[in-house]
Design an enzyme around this catalytic site. Structure first.
Site, PDB file in Angstrom:
ATOM      1  N   ASP A 201     -13.052   0.655   0.461  1.00 52.31           N
ATOM      2  CA  ASP A 201     -11.673   0.259   0.253  1.00 52.31           C
ATOM      3  C   ASP A 201     -10.909   0.205   1.577  1.00 52.31           C
ATOM      4  O   ASP A 201     -11.051   1.096   2.414  1.00 52.31           O
ATOM      5  CB  ASP A 201     -11.039   1.310  -0.670  1.00 52.31           C
ATOM      6  CG  ASP A 201      -9.672   0.921  -1.172  1.00 52.31           C
ATOM      7  OD1 ASP A 201      -9.536  -0.201  -1.670  1.00 52.31           O
ATOM      8  OD2 ASP A 201      -8.741   1.739  -1.071  1.00 52.31           O
ATOM      9  N   GLU A 243     -13.961  -4.158   2.061  1.00 49.67           N
ATOM     10  CA  GLU A 243     -12.735  -4.873   1.727  1.00 49.67           C
ATOM     11  C   GLU A 243     -11.932  -4.975   3.007  1.00 49.67           C
ATOM     12  O   GLU A 243     -11.363  -3.987   3.476  1.00 49.67           O
ATOM     13  CB  GLU A 243     -11.929  -4.116   0.670  1.00 49.67           C
ATOM     14  CG  GLU A 243     -10.717  -4.911   0.221  1.00 49.67           C
ATOM     15  CD  GLU A 243      -9.530  -4.068  -0.208  1.00 49.67           C
ATOM     16  OE1 GLU A 243      -8.643  -4.610  -0.876  1.00 49.67           O
ATOM     17  OE2 GLU A 243      -9.456  -2.865   0.133  1.00 49.67           O
TER      18      GLU A 243
HETATM   19  C1  BGC Z   1      -7.533  -1.689  -3.722  1.00 44.11           C
HETATM   20  C2  BGC Z   1      -6.289  -1.554  -4.524  1.00 44.11           C
HETATM   21  C3  BGC Z   1      -5.685  -0.183  -4.252  1.00 44.11           C
HETATM   22  C4  BGC Z   1      -5.527   0.042  -2.757  1.00 44.11           C
HETATM   23  C5  BGC Z   1      -5.203   1.459  -2.445  1.00 44.11           C
HETATM   24  C6  BGC Z   1      -7.019  -1.583  -2.343  1.00 44.11           C
HETATM   25  O1  BGC Z   1      -7.186  -2.414  -1.377  1.00 44.11           O
HETATM   26  O2  BGC Z   1      -8.234  -2.873  -3.962  1.00 44.11           O
HETATM   27  O3  BGC Z   1      -6.519  -1.750  -5.875  1.00 44.11           O
HETATM   28  O4  BGC Z   1      -4.429  -0.110  -4.854  1.00 44.11           O
HETATM   29  O5  BGC Z   1      -6.676  -0.280  -2.057  1.00 44.11           O
HETATM   30  O6  BGC Z   1      -6.363   2.242  -2.504  1.00 44.11           O
END
Ligand code: BGC
Ligand code: CA
Length: 553
Positions: A201, A243
């Site tokens: 993440d 991500e």
């Molecule tokens: C996730 C989100 C989340 C955020 C905070 C992101 O990039 O995809 O769903 O709210 O990280 O952890």
């Protein structure tokens, strides 16, 4: 052997345990429910599952606020259930990736509670503090409009703490070696329980410098190599899918010039261009985005997606392009979010138009990379805009026409199941679609099979062809003497074009992978094709029998 890199050609299916299947009837999805649906997923043909966060959490950001990294939230089951699940997946040849949320913890995490209680706590320096409110505290919010600041005062600590996301998600001080060691420990723990890697993440924020003095955070890319090395030492074929919504020139920093950092990254650049292409019937910006992201180490791979659990972020399009996408797919303010995106699911965006849905998924499955499908997409599930923020696209899976779509026997599902109308469970559900050979579900199964039969897409060199129509995207993949051509007509009208640009001098036969039909160049050497509105075709180049033609190596 490079062929061993499973993620270069996988079909990933993303789901949230909470909303997939409730086995014990308390209204909340759980691991036992998911376990019962493993044969469904195997039948669909997916070979990797990405689980959204399921660790212990107060659940204020759908589990992205973890309060215990080493446990399953009791609402979803136990660690025992988790291991049963990873074992069941393994038996069916399905790998499991899990979300790794280590940019921040929940404010209820014992580390934060300890840190705020005592300036001498060993956890104090695990977070990011400031005596005064930093001047840039009202900048860089990830959820503008909902989140007001990135620094919040904690009365107990008598200091401000930094939070890139919501105020209940204090950022970890990832530069602290103890925090880094803990991140590795978390990865090591879940690897032992059967996972093949992590969807990491918010990676750019994890590796960013943090602190009250920081105005332009520099990324500490070395950290990525540390994560990568640890993974490979512990379990050679495990991966990180990052991500990271970054500009193309930074891609190589995340993959590593020698392929020594992240194995995979989501291709946000192509994602936004893809939605613009669908909205405008102009394939050129998409072709450009594909071109700009072609270069990466051979062992790296893109994760390709259409919609995910967050909003469709259009922040990198030009203002004009963004407005075009809003106008076509999210004209109402209630469909938009955080000043930059659309919160709907794909099927309602495309008004359930099957031709356009097929076109969109065919693109996602045939652009360079590994497709990542979101649960419910295979039956064209809709959204519920009465739910706040991103929850509208996180409603429970629709299994049947039973109450609450067969998701739960409880009268109070964790989120309401979509009911009534074209996307309600009464019309849109797995049970009905299984029996209908022409359903979206069975079409998706065929698409997945076709993708698996075209490994050139995951492995090969991709060339963008120019068949002379701005609404037609044609790509050619070459890999070890095999070639595949994928052609998409984004126009709302039929088009005729000449594809000889993509073929060898002598002209080659094209075999349609879906229906087996073939076509050849005419006497003048032109290879004319006629495509209906929104039509798409995948061809193997050459030979009469494509399965024979495909040389095994
Ligand atoms: C996730 C989100 C989340 C955020 C905070 C992101 O990039 O995809 O769903 O709210 O990280 O952890
Ligand atoms: Ca349950």
């Amino acid at each position: 052997m490079i062929n061993d890199l499973w993620y270069k050609n996988a079909i990933v299916y993303c789901l949230s345990v909470e909303t997939f299947m409730d086995a014990n009837g308390d209204g909340i999805g759980d691991f036992q429910g998911l376990q019962r649906r493993l044969d469904y997923l195997a039948g669909l043909g997916v070979n990797a599952i990405w689980l959204m966060p399921f660790q212990t959490s107060p659940g204020r950001d759908d589990g992205y606020d973890v309060s215990d990294y080493y446990n399953v939230d009791p609402r979803y089951g136990t660690l025992g259930d988790f291991v049963e699940f990873t074992h069941g997946a393994k038996q069916r040849g399905i790998r499991v990736l899990i979300d790794l949320v280590v940019n921040h913890t929940s404010n209820e995490h014992p580390w934060f509670q300890d840190a705020r209680s005592d300036p001498n706590s060993r956890y104090r320096d695990w977070y990011v503090w400031s005596d005064k409110k930093p001047a840039n505290a009202d900048e860089g919010m990830v959820f503008p409009g909902v989140q007001k600041t990135t620094w919040t005062r904690d009365e107990k600590a008598k200091q401000y703490y930094f939070h890139r996301f919501y105020d209940f998600q204090p950022d970890l001080n990832t530069a602290n070696p103890h925090v880094q060691a803990e991140i590795l420990k978390i990865m090591g723990f879940w690897l032992q329980l059967g996972v093949s890697g992590f969807r990491m993440d918010a990676v750019p924020f994890v590796i960013a410098e943090k602190g009250p003095e920081v105005t332009k955070p520099k990324e500490q890319f070395d950290m990525l190599r540390t994560f990568r090395e640890f993974l490979q030492w512990r379990l050679g074929d495990s991966i990180i899918l990052a991500e990271a919504n970054v500009v193309p020139k930074d891609n190589v920093k995340y993959f590593g010039a020698d392929g020594d950092r992240m194995q995979m990254m989501f291709n946000f650049h192509v994602n936004q261009a893809l939605f613009y292409a669908l909205a405008s019937s102009d394939a050129r910006p998409l072709a450009k985005a594909v071109e700009e992201t072609l270069e990466h180490p051979q062992t790296a791979q893109w994760g390709l997606f259409l919609r995910n659990h967050d909003e469709l972020d259009l922040g990198r399009l030009s203002e004009k392009q963004r407005q075009k996408v809003f106008q076509e797919f999210g004209p109402d303010k209630s469909m938009q979010l955080y000043d930059r995106g659309i919160r709907r699911r794909l099927a309602p965006m495309l008004q359930g138009d099957r031709r356009r849905l097929e076109l969109a998924y065919s693109l996602m499955f045939s652009l360079p990379g590994t497709p990542v499908l979101r649960y419910g997409d295979e039956i064209a599930m809709g959204d519920d805009l009465s739910l706040p923020e991103r929850n509208c696209a996180r409603t429970p899976m629709q299994w049947s026409t039973e109450p609450h779509g067969g998701f739960t026997k409880n009268d109070k599902p964790v989120l309401p199941v979509i009911s009534g109308g074209a996307f309600g469970f009464q019309h849109t559900n797995v049970a009905d679609q299984r029996r209908d050979p022409n359903s979206m579900l069975n079409w998706m199964e065929r698409l997945i099979r076709m993708r698996k039969e075209a490994p050139e897409i995951g492995w090969g060199d991709c060339k963008i062809l120019n068949p002379g129509n701005n609404g037609v995207l044609a790509l050619r993949y070459d890999w070890r003497d095999n070639s595949v051509l994928v052609v998409h007509n984004l126009n709302a009208t039929p088009v005729e074009f000449d594809l000889s640009v993509g073929l060898g001098d002598k002209g080659e036969t094209l075999i349609d992978l879906a229906d087996g039909g073939n076509s050849e160049a005419d006497e003048t050497g032109k290879h004319r094709l006629l495509f209906e509105a929104y039509a798409y075709r995948w061809y193997r180049v050459g030979g009469l029998d494509y399965l024979l033609k495909r040389k095994e190596v």
